[in-house]
Design a protein around this motif. Structure first.
Motif, PDB file in Angstrom:
ATOM      1  N   CYS A 115      -4.559  93.504  45.501  1.00  0.00           N
ATOM      2  CA  CYS A 115      -5.305  92.279  45.823  1.00  0.00           C
ATOM      3  C   CYS A 115      -6.768  92.418  45.362  1.00  0.00           C
ATOM      4  O   CYS A 115      -7.422  93.423  45.650  1.00  0.00           O
ATOM      5  CB  CYS A 115      -5.230  92.045  47.330  1.00  0.00           C
ATOM      6  N   CYS A 129      -9.511  92.603  48.716  1.00  0.00           N
ATOM      7  CA  CYS A 129      -9.621  93.790  49.578  1.00  0.00           C
ATOM      8  C   CYS A 129      -9.451  95.084  48.786  1.00  0.00           C
ATOM      9  O   CYS A 129      -9.837  96.147  49.251  1.00  0.00           O
ATOM     10  CB  CYS A 129      -8.623  93.723  50.730  1.00  0.00           C
ATOM     11  N   GLY A 142      -3.714  88.614  47.925  1.00  0.00           N
ATOM     12  CA  GLY A 142      -2.624  88.619  48.887  1.00  0.00           C
ATOM     13  C   GLY A 142      -2.830  87.459  49.848  1.00  0.00           C
ATOM     14  O   GLY A 142      -3.926  86.894  49.920  1.00  0.00           O
ATOM     15  N   CYS A 186      -5.799  87.570  52.395  1.00  0.00           N
ATOM     16  CA  CYS A 186      -7.120  87.450  51.781  1.00  0.00           C
ATOM     17  C   CYS A 186      -7.419  86.029  51.290  1.00  0.00           C
ATOM     18  O   CYS A 186      -8.582  85.651  51.165  1.00  0.00           O
ATOM     19  CB  CYS A 186      -7.303  88.483  50.679  1.00  0.00           C
TER      20      CYS A 186
HETATM   21 ZN   LIG Z   1      -6.409  91.456  50.084  1.00  0.00          ZN
END
Ligand SMILES: [Zn+2]
Length: 277
Positions: free
Chosen positions: A86, A89, A112, A115
């Motif tokens: 992702c 993050c 993701g 997020c």
């Molecule tokens: Zn993420």
């Protein structure tokens, strides 16, 4: 509380950074290095960057960022057992990439599902377990409509194929009409030789350069005499052999603008006097 590492990644890719000159200046090199360099910052970098902003700033930044970033509604499937990380993050391994985009800078991210919530609702809100699980559940409904390719990813190979003929025609036309390669043409070469396609803006600028040159050529009809026209042909030939020769360049300009050379230039052109370089 300053920004989290994910928020810093997002902020460095946002338009609102322009309102924070100190951060902007400090991170200039990093931002010039591009998206992947920005996404690679870690917690230590974020702690360092937080020295530049106050808690009030952080609140304002979060608010501005929520206005800039949107979920596109598009999901890309990496494929069975194929995972990427992702962008926000830099931790979560994801098969389904939810595409978010900054509606001012046009930068896009592959995230993701959690997020996506962090970006559009803020990390604070996503700490609410009920809200977060409802959000993720809703979002994951889109998995069924996942696409195979990221529509934001430019396929340079296909674009180069489309662009190569028009580029070749333009560049060769300029060269054969006595225009030496300038910084602009050289920058196009550099980009092309690194395997990329030209941007729409670059391609447009190249066409515009040809259009303007052609217009100038059309003014050739204004030559005051047959002699002037022959002088012009000679100058073009000379420029093909020696494109940076300033004397021939000024002859060319003079003929295009006024339709004839000054007597001094005309004499110099037939070699009665040594060329002034
Ligand atoms: Zn993420």
């Amino acid at each position: 509380m300053g920004l989290s590492t994910g928020e810093w990644r997002l902020f460095l890719l946002s338009d609102c950074i322009k309102y924070y000159p100190e951060v902007r200046k400090y991170t200039e090199k990093l931002r010039m290095a591009g998206k992947s360099a920005i996404l690679a910052i870690n917690n230590k970098d974020a702690a360092e960057l937080n020295e530049f902003i106050s808690d009030e700033d952080a609140k304002r930044i979060r608010k501005s960022m929520r206005k800039e970033w949107k979920f596109t509604g598009k999901v890309v499937d990496n494929g069975k057992r194929k995972y990427t990380i992702c962008d926000y993050c830099q931790r979560q391994k994801i098969r389904y990439k939810y595409l978010c985009v900054n509606n001012i800078t046009g930068v896009w991210l592959e995230l993701g599902s959690v997020c996506v919530g962090n970006i559009i609702h803020g990390e604070e809100k996503m700490k609410d377990a009920d809200f977060s699980s409802k959000f993720v559940e809703d979002l994951e409904q889109l998995k069924g409509k996942a696409e195979k390719d990221n529509p934001f990813e430019i396929d340079h190979k296909a674009r180069r194929e489309q662009q190569k003929d028009i580029i070749r025609v333009c560049v060769q036309w300029l060269r054969s009409n006595g225009y030496k390669d300038d910084d602009f043409i050289r920058s196009l070469h550099k980009r092309w030789n690194s395997g990329l396609s030209l941007t729409d803006r670059q391609l447009e600028a190249l066409k515009e350069k040809c259009r303007r040159a052609k217009k100038r050529m059309e003014r050739r009809e204004q030559f005051k005499s047959l002699e002037a026209e022959m002088q012009y042909q000679k100058v073009l030939l000379k420029l093909q052999e020696d494109p940076s020769n300033q004397f021939y360049q000024s002859c060319k300009l003079r003929l295009e603008r006024y339709g004839e050379l000054t007597p001094k230039m005309a004499k110099a052109l037939v070699g009665e006097r040594e060329c002034v370089r």
